[in-house]
Design a protein around this motif. Structure first.
Motif, short mmCIF file in Angstrom:
data_model
loop_
_atom_site.label_atom_id
_atom_site.label_comp_id
_atom_site.label_asym_id
_atom_site.label_seq_id
_atom_site.Cartn_x
_atom_site.Cartn_y
_atom_site.Cartn_z
N HIS A 134 0.84 -1.19 0.00
CA HIS A 134 0.00 0.00 0.00
C HIS A 134 0.88 1.24 0.00
CE1 HIS A 134 0.74 -0.86 4.26
NE2 HIS A 134 -0.01 -1.94 4.14
N THR A 135 0.28 2.36 -0.39
CA THR A 135 1.04 3.61 -0.50
C THR A 135 1.28 4.27 0.84
OG1 THR A 135 -1.02 4.79 -0.97
CG2 THR A 135 0.33 4.15 -2.86
N TYR A 136 0.65 3.81 1.90
CA TYR A 136 0.85 4.38 3.22
C TYR A 136 1.86 3.57 4.02
CZ TYR A 136 -3.16 1.21 3.50
OH TYR A 136 -4.01 0.15 3.34
N GLU A 137 2.52 4.25 4.96
CA GLU A 137 3.50 3.61 5.84
C GLU A 137 2.77 2.91 6.98
OE1 GLU A 137 7.31 6.42 6.12
OE2 GLU A 137 5.45 7.37 6.81
N THR A 138 3.43 1.90 7.54
CA THR A 138 2.88 1.17 8.68
C THR A 138 3.96 0.96 9.73
OG1 THR A 138 1.37 -0.06 7.23
CG2 THR A 138 1.74 -0.96 9.43
N VAL A 139 3.58 1.15 10.98
CA VAL A 139 4.42 0.76 12.11
C VAL A 139 3.61 -0.25 12.92
CG1 VAL A 139 5.59 1.49 14.22
CG2 VAL A 139 5.65 2.96 12.20
N LEU A 140 4.18 -1.44 13.09
CA LEU A 140 3.54 -2.48 13.90
C LEU A 140 4.20 -2.51 15.27
CD1 LEU A 140 3.53 -5.57 11.48
CD2 LEU A 140 1.70 -3.92 11.85
N TYR A 141 3.39 -2.64 16.31
CA TYR A 141 3.91 -2.88 17.65
C TYR A 141 3.33 -4.21 18.09
CZ TYR A 141 4.98 -2.72 22.55
OH TYR A 141 5.47 -3.04 23.78
N ASN A 158 -0.55 5.91 8.17
CA ASN A 158 -0.97 7.25 7.72
C ASN A 158 -1.98 7.14 6.57
OD1 ASN A 158 1.13 6.36 5.96
ND2 ASN A 158 1.58 8.47 5.36
N ALA A 159 -2.74 6.07 6.55
CA ALA A 159 -3.74 5.84 5.49
C ALA A 159 -4.78 6.94 5.40
CB ALA A 159 -4.39 4.47 5.67
N PRO A 160 -5.40 7.39 6.51
CA PRO A 160 -6.43 8.44 6.37
C PRO A 160 -5.90 9.71 5.70
CG PRO A 160 -6.57 7.48 8.55
CD PRO A 160 -5.31 6.94 7.91
N GLN A 161 -4.68 10.07 6.02
CA GLN A 161 -4.09 11.27 5.41
C GLN A 161 -4.02 11.11 3.89
OE1 GLN A 161 0.17 11.91 6.03
NE2 GLN A 161 -0.33 14.01 6.62
N LEU A 162 -3.55 9.96 3.44
CA LEU A 162 -3.43 9.74 2.00
C LEU A 162 -4.80 9.54 1.35
CD1 LEU A 162 -0.20 7.54 1.76
CD2 LEU A 162 -0.46 10.02 1.69
N GLN A 163 -5.73 8.92 2.08
CA GLN A 163 -7.09 8.79 1.55
C GLN A 163 -7.72 10.17 1.34
OE1 GLN A 163 -8.23 6.24 4.78
NE2 GLN A 163 -8.73 4.56 3.39
N ASN A 164 -7.52 11.08 2.30
CA ASN A 164 -8.07 12.43 2.18
C ASN A 164 -7.44 13.21 1.03
OD1 ASN A 164 -10.06 12.41 4.22
ND2 ASN A 164 -8.48 12.59 5.77
N VAL A 218 -4.76 9.68 -2.66
CA VAL A 218 -3.61 8.94 -3.20
C VAL A 218 -3.34 7.64 -2.44
CG1 VAL A 218 -2.49 10.97 -4.21
CG2 VAL A 218 -1.99 10.34 -1.82
N ALA A 219 -4.30 7.15 -1.68
CA ALA A 219 -4.11 5.89 -0.96
C ALA A 219 -4.48 4.73 -1.88
CB ALA A 219 -4.97 5.85 0.30
N LEU A 220 -3.53 3.84 -2.08
CA LEU A 220 -3.76 2.63 -2.87
C LEU A 220 -3.36 1.43 -2.05
CD1 LEU A 220 -2.17 3.66 -6.29
CD2 LEU A 220 -4.61 3.56 -5.74
N ARG A 221 -4.05 0.31 -2.28
CA ARG A 221 -3.74 -0.95 -1.62
C ARG A 221 -3.88 -2.04 -2.66
NH1 ARG A 221 -5.10 -5.21 1.14
NH2 ARG A 221 -4.26 -5.50 3.21
N GLU A 222 -2.92 -2.96 -2.69
CA GLU A 222 -2.93 -4.02 -3.69
C GLU A 222 -2.60 -5.35 -3.04
OE1 GLU A 222 -1.00 -4.70 -8.09
OE2 GLU A 222 0.22 -3.68 -6.60
#
Length: 153
Positions: free
Chosen positions: A78-85, A134-140, A143-147
């Protein structure tokens, strides 16, 4: 102080006339997130339980992900970054061609547009993690894509 202009152009990138104001959101807490139930369609697509934290943020999201014993997720990006804890369990996240092993207490970074998937290494215990994105930011911004691997965008 300069007078505020009606519109900014590229030559004005260094100027800001922001005047922050507190706007009370509809809610400030989502109690008992996991008791609200897994997001069924997203959990089915991802092939593991996912619980959305339902708060009115416009820039970051938080979910609680679970991996059943021995479970391997679909490869996706996806175009957004992820941090997993990691809350509990032991496993790995494959990021492109690199295998990152993790256990409870570790944090894992997944860069934008990197193919990745998660594996629970235990055959008897579940794994759980919090994912912040940061998906909501890119969705707004539109430019948020997920594949998912093997599917068209």
């Amino acid at each position: 102080m300069e007078k505020q202009t009606a519109a900014f152009t590229s030559k004005d990138f260094h100027r800001t006339y922001a005047r922050p104001a507190y706007v009370k959101p509809g809610k400030l807490i989502h109690k008992n997130v996991e008791q609200a139930g897994a997001h069924d369609s997203f959990s089915t697509e991802r092939k593991h339980p996912v619980f959305f934290v339902d708060l009115p943020t416009k820039n970051v999201s938080m979910t609680i992900g679970g991996l059943l014993p021995g479970q391997l997720t679909n490869r996706h990006r996806h175009t957004y970054e992820t941090v997993l804890y990691v809350l509990e369990g032991k496993g790995y996240t494959e990021v492109e061609d690199e295998k990152i092993e993790w256990q409870a207490g570790d944090a894992v970074y997944i860069p934008s547009w990197a193919w990745h998937r998660h594996q629970n290494l235990s055959d008897s215990e579940p794994a759980r993690y919090i994912a912040c994105e940061n998906a909501p930011q890119l969705q707004n911004l539109g430019v948020a894509l997920r594949e998912e691997e093997g599917r068209d965008l």
